[in-house]
Design a protein around this motif. Structure first.
Motif, PDB file in Angstrom:
ATOM      1  N   SER A 110      -7.764  -2.081   2.022  1.00 47.95           N
ATOM      2  CA  SER A 110      -7.161  -1.168   3.161  1.00 47.95           C
ATOM      3  C   SER A 110      -6.520   0.045   2.469  1.00 47.95           C
ATOM      4  CB  SER A 110      -6.191  -1.880   4.004  1.00 47.95           C
ATOM      5  OG  SER A 110      -5.009  -2.316   3.204  1.00 47.95           O
ATOM      6  N   ILE A 111      -5.932  -0.001   1.114  1.00 50.56           N
ATOM      7  CA  ILE A 111      -5.045   1.407   0.517  1.00 50.56           C
ATOM      8  C   ILE A 111      -6.109   2.496   0.370  1.00 50.56           C
ATOM      9  CG2 ILE A 111      -5.969   0.493  -1.789  1.00 50.56           C
ATOM     10  CD1 ILE A 111      -2.825   1.186  -2.441  1.00 50.56           C
ATOM     11  N   GLY A 130       0.799  -1.208  -0.043  1.00 50.80           N
ATOM     12  CA  GLY A 130      -0.024   0.003   0.086  1.00 50.80           C
ATOM     13  C   GLY A 130       0.551   1.128   0.003  1.00 50.80           C
ATOM     14  N   ILE A 131       2.065   1.265   0.603  1.00 46.49           N
ATOM     15  CA  ILE A 131       2.937   2.492   0.803  1.00 46.49           C
ATOM     16  C   ILE A 131       3.342   2.530  -0.623  1.00 46.49           C
ATOM     17  CG2 ILE A 131       5.055   3.182   1.746  1.00 46.49           C
ATOM     18  CD1 ILE A 131       4.202   1.814   4.541  1.00 46.49           C
ATOM     19  N   LEU A 132       3.949   1.587  -1.259  1.00 42.11           N
ATOM     20  CA  LEU A 132       4.631   1.653  -2.710  1.00 42.11           C
ATOM     21  C   LEU A 132       3.796   2.181  -3.644  1.00 42.11           C
ATOM     22  CD1 LEU A 132       6.873  -1.569  -2.651  1.00 42.11           C
ATOM     23  CD2 LEU A 132       7.719   0.724  -1.978  1.00 42.11           C
ATOM     24  N   ILE A 133       2.275   1.738  -3.514  1.00 41.19           N
ATOM     25  CA  ILE A 133       1.403   2.061  -4.572  1.00 41.19           C
ATOM     26  C   ILE A 133       0.788   3.389  -4.240  1.00 41.19           C
ATOM     27  CG2 ILE A 133      -0.530   1.426  -5.760  1.00 41.19           C
ATOM     28  CD1 ILE A 133       0.277  -1.605  -5.470  1.00 41.19           C
ATOM     29  N   GLY A 134       0.328   3.248  -2.815  1.00 39.77           N
ATOM     30  CA  GLY A 134      -0.613   4.301  -2.450  1.00 39.77           C
ATOM     31  C   GLY A 134      -0.087   5.730  -2.404  1.00 39.77           C
ATOM     32  N   LEU A 135       1.381   5.980  -1.853  1.00 36.68           N
ATOM     33  CA  LEU A 135       1.958   7.170  -1.744  1.00 36.68           C
ATOM     34  C   LEU A 135       2.082   8.138  -3.154  1.00 36.68           C
ATOM     35  CD1 LEU A 135       4.698   6.831   1.003  1.00 36.68           C
ATOM     36  CD2 LEU A 135       2.212   7.811   1.145  1.00 36.68           C
ATOM     37  N   PRO A 136       2.541   7.293  -4.143  1.00 34.58           N
ATOM     38  CA  PRO A 136       2.450   7.989  -5.455  1.00 34.58           C
ATOM     39  C   PRO A 136       1.108   8.495  -6.076  1.00 34.58           C
ATOM     40  CG  PRO A 136       4.016   6.229  -5.566  1.00 34.58           C
ATOM     41  CD  PRO A 136       3.138   5.858  -4.327  1.00 34.58           C
TER      42      PRO A 136
END
Length: 226
Positions: A102-103, A24-30
């Motif tokens: 959750s993302i 989620g961090i890898l995909i969600g932040l961008p």
């Protein structure tokens, strides 16, 4: 006589939630950063699609994932034929389900944090010759970290407690795909009140311990800034 408890569902739940949060961090932040800096109808459409898992029932999201990733789908057939990989009714399916459900919490929270960063600071950094990547990691992330941290906590907690979507995609296979919420449901369905109470107590204790530890860490980081 005390009920013997199989802790595999607990370990699997923590593993699934951790992997889902990392992905989620890898995909969600961008995605969150893109949404915070762009406007228009396309932006609203993307935001609406990403918010669907929050609004729709988990079983509906699970059904969509089954249609998309099941053995009869083109993705499922391709992976099974070429790589002998199956997603549904596997731990991998549980991770994907937890990630999808959750993302949105990370994206929403991080987007708000990115929007709150002063644009004048970003413009000044560009005038000094900073690259976009350098600005993102050295300026934007440090200024927005509190919102991002809150999003990470919410993402992990949502992934840890997911039931409907995970059950639809990964099933309830003993010592393979049973997470804690599914184990609690199975114990309750069997009428095993003692085991249900033990599992509920363990799940509650783990969740509270995790949230308490993260809150303490956040306070220490805030003190370190002053």
């Amino acid at each position: 006589m005390t009920e013997e408890v199989n802790l595999f569902p607990l370990f699997l739940s923590v593993k699934v939630a951790s992997l889902a949060t990392f992905i989620g961090i890898l995909i969600g932040l961008p995605i969150a950063y893109y949404l915070s800096r762009s406007k228009g109808k396309m932006n609203d459409m993307i935001d609406s699609l990403l918010t669907l898992p929050v609004v729709l029932p988990p079983t509906v999201i699970g059904y969509y994932l089954l249609v998309l990733l099941g053995r009869e789908s083109w993705i499922g057939k391709f992976l099974e034929k070429n790589f002998d990989i199956m997603i549904v009714f596997t731990p991998t399916g549980a991770v994907i389900a937890a990630c999808v459900i959750s993302i949105p919490f990370l994206i929403k929270t991080a987007r708000a944090a990115f929007t709150g960063v002063d644009k004048d600071i970003i413009d000044a950094a560009r005038l000094l010759g900073r690259t976009d990547a350098n600005i993102f990691f050295s300026i934007i992330i440090p200024l927005a970290w509190r919102g991002i941290a809150s999003g990470v906590i919410l993402t992990f907690a949502r992934a840890l407690g997911d039931f409907g979507t995970t059950l639809m995609v990964s099933g309830s296979i003993p010592d393979q795909t049973i997470t804690m919420p599914i184990a609690i449901y199975d114990a309750m369905q069997e009428g095993n009140e003692e085991l249900t109470n033990i599992l509920v107590g363990i799940m509650t204790g783990v969740a509270l311990t995790f949230l308490f530890a993260l809150n303490r860490l956040e306070k220490k980081m805030r003190k370190g800034e002053h």
